[in-house]
Motif scaffolding. Structure first.
Motif, PDB file in Angstrom:
ATOM      1  N   LEU A   1     -10.932  -3.841   9.795  1.00  7.66           N
ATOM      2  CA  LEU A   1     -10.479  -5.229   9.668  1.00  7.66           C
ATOM      3  C   LEU A   1     -11.316  -6.004   8.653  1.00  7.66           C
ATOM      4  O   LEU A   1     -10.784  -6.802   7.878  1.00  7.66           O
ATOM      5  CB  LEU A   1     -10.524  -5.926  11.032  1.00  7.66           C
ATOM      6  CG  LEU A   1      -9.438  -5.508  12.015  1.00  7.66           C
ATOM      7  CD1 LEU A   1      -9.724  -6.109  13.381  1.00  7.66           C
ATOM      8  CD2 LEU A   1      -8.076  -5.920  11.505  1.00  7.66           C
ATOM      9  N   ALA A   2     -12.615  -5.762   8.627  1.00  6.31           N
ATOM     10  CA  ALA A   2     -13.494  -6.447   7.670  1.00  6.31           C
ATOM     11  C   ALA A   2     -13.153  -6.037   6.241  1.00  6.31           C
ATOM     12  O   ALA A   2     -13.114  -6.881   5.337  1.00  6.31           O
ATOM     13  CB  ALA A   2     -14.947  -6.136   7.982  1.00  6.31           C
ATOM     14  N   ILE A   3     -12.889  -4.760   6.021  1.00  7.41           N
ATOM     15  CA  ILE A   3     -12.525  -4.285   4.675  1.00  7.41           C
ATOM     16  C   ILE A   3     -11.182  -4.870   4.258  1.00  7.41           C
ATOM     17  O   ILE A   3     -11.016  -5.331   3.121  1.00  7.41           O
ATOM     18  CB  ILE A   3     -12.503  -2.747   4.638  1.00  7.41           C
ATOM     19  CG1 ILE A   3     -13.924  -2.212   4.781  1.00  7.41           C
ATOM     20  CG2 ILE A   3     -11.856  -2.241   3.349  1.00  7.41           C
ATOM     21  CD1 ILE A   3     -14.011  -0.721   5.000  1.00  7.41           C
ATOM     22  N   ALA A   4     -10.216  -4.888   5.169  1.00 11.83           N
ATOM     23  CA  ALA A   4      -8.902  -5.450   4.852  1.00 11.83           C
ATOM     24  C   ALA A   4      -9.009  -6.934   4.529  1.00 11.83           C
ATOM     25  O   ALA A   4      -8.364  -7.426   3.597  1.00 11.83           O
ATOM     26  CB  ALA A   4      -7.946  -5.227   6.025  1.00 11.83           C
ATOM     27  N   GLU A   5      -9.831  -7.664   5.274  1.00 18.38           N
ATOM     28  CA  GLU A   5     -10.009  -9.091   5.000  1.00 18.38           C
ATOM     29  C   GLU A   5     -10.632  -9.303   3.620  1.00 18.38           C
ATOM     30  O   GLU A   5     -10.190 -10.142   2.844  1.00 18.38           O
ATOM     31  CB  GLU A   5     -10.889  -9.728   6.061  1.00 18.38           C
ATOM     32  CG  GLU A   5     -11.162 -11.189   5.780  1.00 18.38           C
ATOM     33  CD  GLU A   5     -12.191 -11.788   6.713  1.00 18.38           C
ATOM     34  OE1 GLU A   5     -12.317 -13.028   6.690  1.00 18.38           O
ATOM     35  OE2 GLU A   5     -12.871 -11.059   7.433  1.00 18.38           O
ATOM     36  N   ARG A   6     -11.644  -8.520   3.301  1.00 19.98           N
ATOM     37  CA  ARG A   6     -12.331  -8.662   2.007  1.00 19.98           C
ATOM     38  C   ARG A   6     -11.374  -8.364   0.859  1.00 19.98           C
ATOM     39  O   ARG A   6     -11.342  -9.071  -0.142  1.00 19.98           O
ATOM     40  CB  ARG A   6     -13.541  -7.718   1.960  1.00 19.98           C
ATOM     41  CG  ARG A   6     -14.274  -7.733   0.660  1.00 19.98           C
ATOM     42  CD  ARG A   6     -14.984  -9.075   0.464  1.00 19.98           C
ATOM     43  NE  ARG A   6     -15.773  -9.037  -0.736  1.00 19.98           N
ATOM     44  CZ  ARG A   6     -15.528  -9.784  -1.798  1.00 19.98           C
ATOM     45  NH1 ARG A   6     -14.550 -10.654  -1.789  1.00 19.98           N
ATOM     46  NH2 ARG A   6     -16.288  -9.703  -2.851  1.00 19.98           N
ATOM     47  N   GLN A   7     -10.599  -7.304   0.979  1.00 19.59           N
ATOM     48  CA  GLN A   7      -9.632  -6.959  -0.063  1.00 19.59           C
ATOM     49  C   GLN A   7      -8.574  -8.056  -0.197  1.00 19.59           C
ATOM     50  O   GLN A   7      -8.175  -8.409  -1.305  1.00 19.59           O
ATOM     51  CB  GLN A   7      -8.954  -5.621   0.259  1.00 19.59           C
ATOM     52  CG  GLN A   7      -9.869  -4.430   0.184  1.00 19.59           C
ATOM     53  CD  GLN A   7     -10.287  -4.102  -1.231  1.00 19.59           C
ATOM     54  OE1 GLN A   7      -9.537  -4.290  -2.164  1.00 19.59           O
ATOM     55  NE2 GLN A   7     -11.504  -3.624  -1.375  1.00 19.59           N
ATOM     56  N   GLY A   8      -8.137  -8.582   0.930  1.00 19.34           N
ATOM     57  CA  GLY A   8      -7.135  -9.652   0.880  1.00 19.34           C
ATOM     58  C   GLY A   8      -7.667 -10.913   0.244  1.00 19.34           C
ATOM     59  O   GLY A   8      -6.966 -11.578  -0.519  1.00 19.34           O
TER      60      GLY A   8
ATOM     61  N   HIS B   1       7.726  -8.493   9.114  1.00 16.73           N
ATOM     62  CA  HIS B   1       7.508  -8.173   7.706  1.00 16.73           C
ATOM     63  C   HIS B   1       6.215  -7.380   7.570  1.00 16.73           C
ATOM     64  O   HIS B   1       5.435  -7.279   8.505  1.00 16.73           O
ATOM     65  CB  HIS B   1       7.455  -9.430   6.842  1.00 16.73           C
ATOM     66  CG  HIS B   1       6.375 -10.395   7.200  1.00 16.73           C
ATOM     67  ND1 HIS B   1       6.622 -11.562   7.864  1.00 16.73           N
ATOM     68  CD2 HIS B   1       5.038 -10.360   7.030  1.00 16.73           C
ATOM     69  CE1 HIS B   1       5.496 -12.213   8.066  1.00 16.73           C
ATOM     70  NE2 HIS B   1       4.502 -11.494   7.583  1.00 16.73           N
ATOM     71  N   ILE B   2       6.023  -6.809   6.396  1.00 17.83           N
ATOM     72  CA  ILE B   2       4.828  -6.024   6.111  1.00 17.83           C
ATOM     73  C   ILE B   2       3.944  -6.852   5.199  1.00 17.83           C
ATOM     74  O   ILE B   2       4.413  -7.431   4.225  1.00 17.83           O
ATOM     75  CB  ILE B   2       5.199  -4.692   5.435  1.00 17.83           C
ATOM     76  CG1 ILE B   2       6.077  -3.865   6.373  1.00 17.83           C
ATOM     77  CG2 ILE B   2       3.945  -3.926   5.016  1.00 17.83           C
ATOM     78  CD1 ILE B   2       6.680  -2.633   5.722  1.00 17.83           C
ATOM     79  N   VAL B   3       2.653  -6.923   5.507  1.00 19.42           N
ATOM     80  CA  VAL B   3       1.692  -7.640   4.685  1.00 19.42           C
ATOM     81  C   VAL B   3       0.888  -6.593   3.908  1.00 19.42           C
ATOM     82  O   VAL B   3       0.396  -5.626   4.483  1.00 19.42           O
ATOM     83  CB  VAL B   3       0.755  -8.507   5.538  1.00 19.42           C
ATOM     84  CG1 VAL B   3      -0.284  -9.206   4.669  1.00 19.42           C
ATOM     85  CG2 VAL B   3       1.556  -9.521   6.332  1.00 19.42           C
ATOM     86  N   ALA B   4       0.786  -6.789   2.574  1.00 20.90           N
ATOM     87  CA  ALA B   4       0.077  -5.838   1.727  1.00 20.90           C
ATOM     88  C   ALA B   4      -0.821  -6.615   0.763  1.00 20.90           C
ATOM     89  O   ALA B   4      -0.726  -7.841   0.645  1.00 20.90           O
ATOM     90  CB  ALA B   4       1.065  -4.977   0.954  1.00 20.90           C
ATOM     91  N   PHE B   5      -1.684  -5.901   0.072  1.00 23.56           N
ATOM     92  CA  PHE B   5      -2.543  -6.509  -0.936  1.00 23.56           C
ATOM     93  C   PHE B   5      -1.741  -6.752  -2.198  1.00 23.56           C
ATOM     94  O   PHE B   5      -0.911  -5.961  -2.590  1.00 23.56           O
ATOM     95  CB  PHE B   5      -3.744  -5.634  -1.261  1.00 23.56           C
ATOM     96  CG  PHE B   5      -4.577  -5.275  -0.078  1.00 23.56           C
ATOM     97  CD1 PHE B   5      -5.124  -6.272   0.707  1.00 23.56           C
ATOM     98  CD2 PHE B   5      -4.833  -3.968   0.253  1.00 23.56           C
ATOM     99  CE1 PHE B   5      -5.891  -5.972   1.808  1.00 23.56           C
ATOM    100  CE2 PHE B   5      -5.612  -3.649   1.346  1.00 23.56           C
ATOM    101  CZ  PHE B   5      -6.142  -4.657   2.120  1.00 23.56           C
ATOM    102  N   ASN B   6      -2.020  -7.838  -2.869  1.00 21.65           N
ATOM    103  CA  ASN B   6      -1.355  -8.184  -4.118  1.00 21.65           C
ATOM    104  C   ASN B   6      -2.190  -7.598  -5.258  1.00 21.65           C
ATOM    105  O   ASN B   6      -2.906  -8.289  -5.947  1.00 21.65           O
ATOM    106  CB  ASN B   6      -1.239  -9.704  -4.251  1.00 21.65           C
ATOM    107  CG  ASN B   6      -0.424 -10.106  -5.445  1.00 21.65           C
ATOM    108  OD1 ASN B   6       0.385  -9.350  -5.927  1.00 21.65           O
ATOM    109  ND2 ASN B   6      -0.648 -11.325  -5.904  1.00 21.65           N
ATOM    110  N   LYS B   7      -2.096  -6.291  -5.448  1.00 20.59           N
ATOM    111  CA  LYS B   7      -2.917  -5.616  -6.451  1.00 20.59           C
ATOM    112  C   LYS B   7      -2.057  -4.870  -7.424  1.00 20.59           C
ATOM    113  O   LYS B   7      -1.104  -4.281  -7.135  1.00 20.59           O
ATOM    114  CB  LYS B   7      -3.878  -4.655  -5.768  1.00 20.59           C
ATOM    115  CG  LYS B   7      -4.862  -4.037  -6.709  1.00 20.59           C
ATOM    116  CD  LYS B   7      -5.867  -3.227  -5.946  1.00 20.59           C
ATOM    117  CE  LYS B   7      -6.874  -2.633  -6.902  1.00 20.59           C
ATOM    118  NZ  LYS B   7      -7.843  -1.806  -6.253  1.00 20.59           N
TER     119      LYS B   7
END
Length: 56
Positions: free
Chosen positions: A21-28, A50-56
């Motif tokens: 969760l910490a890594i996902a928050e940081r990436q987000g 819906h699916i939430v993904a990184f905007n990368k």
């Protein structure tokens, strides 16, 4: 005592979940989030499907 049945395996799972969760928050925070489905359906309780993904 309440922790008598608590094993290190359970602790490992909690630590792993917290780390993910910490890594996902940081990436987000760094890249932003996007949702897949511009107008998502709602389930019977009103939760957006819906699916939430990184905007990368």
């Amino acid at each position: 005592m309440a922790l008598d049945n608590f094993s290190l395996t359970h602790l490992d799972k909690f630590v792993n979940d917290a780390l993910c969760l910490a890594i996902a928050e940081r990436q987000g925070l760094e890249y932003g989030f996007v949702t897949i489905a511009d107008d998502p359906f709602k389930d019977s309780t009103g939760l957006n499907m819906h699916i939430v993904a990184f905007n990368k």
